[in-house]
Scaffold this motif. Structure first.
Motif, PDB file in Angstrom:
ATOM      1  N   SER A  43      23.083 -23.792  -5.248  1.00  0.00           N
ATOM      2  CA  SER A  43      22.090 -23.246  -4.251  1.00  0.00           C
ATOM      3  C   SER A  43      22.404 -23.365  -2.830  1.00  0.00           C
ATOM      4  N   PHE A  44      22.846 -24.633  -2.622  1.00  0.00           N
ATOM      5  CA  PHE A  44      23.378 -24.723  -1.062  1.00  0.00           C
ATOM      6  C   PHE A  44      24.460 -23.713  -0.716  1.00  0.00           C
ATOM      7  N   THR A  45      25.564 -23.514  -1.704  1.00  0.00           N
ATOM      8  CA  THR A  45      26.605 -22.707  -1.517  1.00  0.00           C
ATOM      9  C   THR A  45      25.915 -21.324  -1.134  1.00  0.00           C
ATOM     10  N   THR A  46      25.108 -20.902  -1.958  1.00  0.00           N
ATOM     11  CA  THR A  46      24.476 -19.591  -1.904  1.00  0.00           C
ATOM     12  C   THR A  46      23.777 -19.264  -0.643  1.00  0.00           C
ATOM     13  N   LEU A  47      23.121 -20.404  -0.152  1.00  0.00           N
ATOM     14  CA  LEU A  47      22.616 -20.501   1.251  1.00  0.00           C
ATOM     15  C   LEU A  47      23.602 -20.604   2.302  1.00  0.00           C
ATOM     16  N   GLY A  48      24.760 -20.660   1.988  1.00  0.00           N
ATOM     17  CA  GLY A  48      25.963 -20.637   3.166  1.00  0.00           C
ATOM     18  C   GLY A  48      26.283 -22.036   3.509  1.00  0.00           C
ATOM     19  N   GLU A  49      25.514 -23.097   3.020  1.00  0.00           N
ATOM     20  CA  GLU A  49      25.586 -24.578   3.149  1.00  0.00           C
ATOM     21  C   GLU A  49      26.864 -25.138   2.328  1.00  0.00           C
ATOM     22  N   GLN A  50      27.411 -26.155   2.724  1.00  0.00           N
ATOM     23  CA  GLN A  50      28.287 -26.838   1.828  1.00  0.00           C
ATOM     24  C   GLN A  50      27.799 -28.177   1.389  1.00  0.00           C
ATOM     25  N   LEU A  51      27.865 -28.444   0.280  1.00  0.00           N
ATOM     26  CA  LEU A  51      27.554 -29.548  -0.351  1.00  0.00           C
ATOM     27  C   LEU A  51      28.509 -30.309  -1.369  1.00  0.00           C
ATOM     28  N   SER A  52      29.110 -31.322  -1.223  1.00  0.00           N
ATOM     29  CA  SER A  52      30.163 -31.952  -2.123  1.00  0.00           C
ATOM     30  C   SER A  52      29.633 -32.527  -3.345  1.00  0.00           C
ATOM     31  N   ASP A  53      30.511 -32.600  -4.240  1.00  0.00           N
ATOM     32  CA  ASP A  53      30.016 -33.046  -5.495  1.00  0.00           C
ATOM     33  C   ASP A  53      29.449 -34.425  -5.578  1.00  0.00           C
ATOM     34  N   GLU A  54      29.890 -35.212  -4.849  1.00  0.00           N
ATOM     35  CA  GLU A  54      29.289 -36.776  -4.441  1.00  0.00           C
ATOM     36  C   GLU A  54      28.140 -36.623  -3.608  1.00  0.00           C
ATOM     37  N   GLU A  55      27.758 -35.655  -2.630  1.00  0.00           N
ATOM     38  CA  GLU A  55      26.630 -35.526  -1.962  1.00  0.00           C
ATOM     39  C   GLU A  55      25.691 -34.993  -2.666  1.00  0.00           C
ATOM     40  N   ALA A  56      25.764 -33.866  -3.702  1.00  0.00           N
ATOM     41  CA  ALA A  56      24.652 -33.546  -4.620  1.00  0.00           C
ATOM     42  C   ALA A  56      24.336 -34.548  -5.621  1.00  0.00           C
ATOM     43  N   GLU A  57      25.352 -35.188  -6.083  1.00  0.00           N
ATOM     44  CA  GLU A  57      25.156 -36.451  -6.928  1.00  0.00           C
ATOM     45  C   GLU A  57      24.193 -37.516  -6.646  1.00  0.00           C
ATOM     46  N   ALA A  58      24.705 -37.937  -5.271  1.00  0.00           N
ATOM     47  CA  ALA A  58      23.947 -38.901  -4.597  1.00  0.00           C
ATOM     48  C   ALA A  58      22.451 -38.267  -4.114  1.00  0.00           C
ATOM     49  N   ALA A  59      22.263 -37.216  -3.837  1.00  0.00           N
ATOM     50  CA  ALA A  59      20.806 -36.719  -3.546  1.00  0.00           C
ATOM     51  C   ALA A  59      20.058 -36.649  -4.668  1.00  0.00           C
ATOM     52  N   VAL A  60      20.518 -36.289  -6.018  1.00  0.00           N
ATOM     53  CA  VAL A  60      19.843 -36.410  -7.123  1.00  0.00           C
ATOM     54  C   VAL A  60      19.630 -37.667  -7.549  1.00  0.00           C
ATOM     55  N   ARG A  61      20.586 -38.461  -7.564  1.00  0.00           N
ATOM     56  CA  ARG A  61      20.477 -39.829  -7.956  1.00  0.00           C
ATOM     57  C   ARG A  61      19.284 -40.665  -7.294  1.00  0.00           C
ATOM     58  N   LEU A  62      19.254 -40.499  -5.828  1.00  0.00           N
ATOM     59  CA  LEU A  62      18.239 -41.052  -4.751  1.00  0.00           C
ATOM     60  C   LEU A  62      16.866 -40.802  -5.187  1.00  0.00           C
ATOM     61  N   SER A  63      16.825 -39.683  -5.747  1.00  0.00           N
ATOM     62  CA  SER A  63      15.666 -38.979  -5.855  1.00  0.00           C
ATOM     63  C   SER A  63      14.901 -38.857  -7.083  1.00  0.00           C
ATOM     64  N   ASP A  64      15.795 -39.120  -8.162  1.00  0.00           N
ATOM     65  CA  ASP A  64      15.516 -39.225  -9.572  1.00  0.00           C
ATOM     66  C   ASP A  64      14.624 -40.325  -9.971  1.00  0.00           C
ATOM     67  N   THR A  65      13.509 -40.507  -9.930  1.00  0.00           N
ATOM     68  CA  THR A  65      12.762 -41.737 -10.225  1.00  0.00           C
ATOM     69  C   THR A  65      12.515 -41.938 -11.748  1.00  0.00           C
ATOM     70  N   ASP A  66      12.659 -40.948 -12.425  1.00  0.00           N
ATOM     71  CA  ASP A  66      12.481 -41.239 -14.088  1.00  0.00           C
ATOM     72  C   ASP A  66      13.964 -41.627 -14.920  1.00  0.00           C
ATOM     73  N   GLY A  67      14.959 -41.479 -13.896  1.00  0.00           N
ATOM     74  CA  GLY A  67      16.402 -41.784 -14.347  1.00  0.00           C
ATOM     75  C   GLY A  67      16.962 -40.783 -15.408  1.00  0.00           C
ATOM     76  N   ASP A  68      16.538 -39.587 -15.483  1.00  0.00           N
ATOM     77  CA  ASP A  68      17.112 -38.742 -16.419  1.00  0.00           C
ATOM     78  C   ASP A  68      18.286 -37.804 -15.710  1.00  0.00           C
ATOM     79  N   GLY A  69      18.780 -38.212 -14.659  1.00  0.00           N
ATOM     80  CA  GLY A  69      19.765 -37.635 -13.775  1.00  0.00           C
ATOM     81  C   GLY A  69      19.423 -36.262 -13.537  1.00  0.00           C
TER      82      GLY A  69
END
Length: 178
Positions: free
Chosen positions: A65-91
């Motif tokens: 989604s970020f790439t489509t919007l013209g922004e770059q998000l590395s694999d690590e950044e995307a995984e960290a964003a999900v991990r930090l916001s994932d309250t139920d632990g399903d990834g």
């Protein structure tokens, strides 16, 4: 007659890059009326990012989604964003987790808000400067895709420049944002 378009654009852009602020009672009533519209907008963004329509956003979907919007998000950044916001632990991010990520933590302290405002302010100042100048504002607006002349930037700054020195100090920026 004074042109208010540059002033409102500057304020909107600053608010995009800053934390929630305390609204007046009239603004809160208007925000309540607009609450349903905001929820629909958030639902539309969530649906856009949820490419496989499973009701959850994966790190891969977030990155694409970020790439489509013209922004770059590395694999690590995307995984960290999900991990930090994932309250139920399903990834993955369900709608509620996504909404919380977007809306931010409403229980942040004044100290947290001040830190966030300082970070936003720093985005608008040029290296080696301590205030937002017409030149630094013009550069930031260009980065955000909004082309303005230096004169436009002077007008934007003058709307919030309390001591008429032609620049915005951090204190003036804070007053503008609240």
């Amino acid at each position: 007659m004074k042109n208010t378009q540059p002033q409102s654009s500057f304020k909107k852009l600053c608010r995009k890059l800053s934390p929630e602020r305390k609204d007046s009672a009239a603004e809160k009533r208007q925000n309540n009326r607009n609450g349903e519209d905001k929820n629909r907008d958030l639902e539309a963004v969530f649906a856009y990012m949820d490419a496989n329509r499973d009701g959850r956003i994966s790190a891969d979907e977030l990155q694409k989604s970020f790439t489509t919007l013209g922004e770059q998000l590395s694999d690590e950044e995307a995984e960290a964003a999900v991990r930090l916001s994932d309250t139920d632990g399903d990834g993955m991010l369900d709608y509620e987790e996504f909404a919380q990520l977007i809306k931010g933590d409403d229980e942040s302290t004044e100290e947290d808000k001040t830190i966030e405002l300082k970070e936003a302010f720093k985005m608008y100042i040029a290296e080696g400067e301590e205030c937002i100048t017409p030149r630094s504002l013009k550069m930031m607006l260009k980065k955000l895709g909004e082309s303005r002349t230096t004169d436009d930037c002077r007008v934007m700054i003058s709307a919030f420049d309390l001591n008429a020195d032609g620049v915005l100090s951090f204190d003036e920026f804070v007053l503008m944002m609240r």
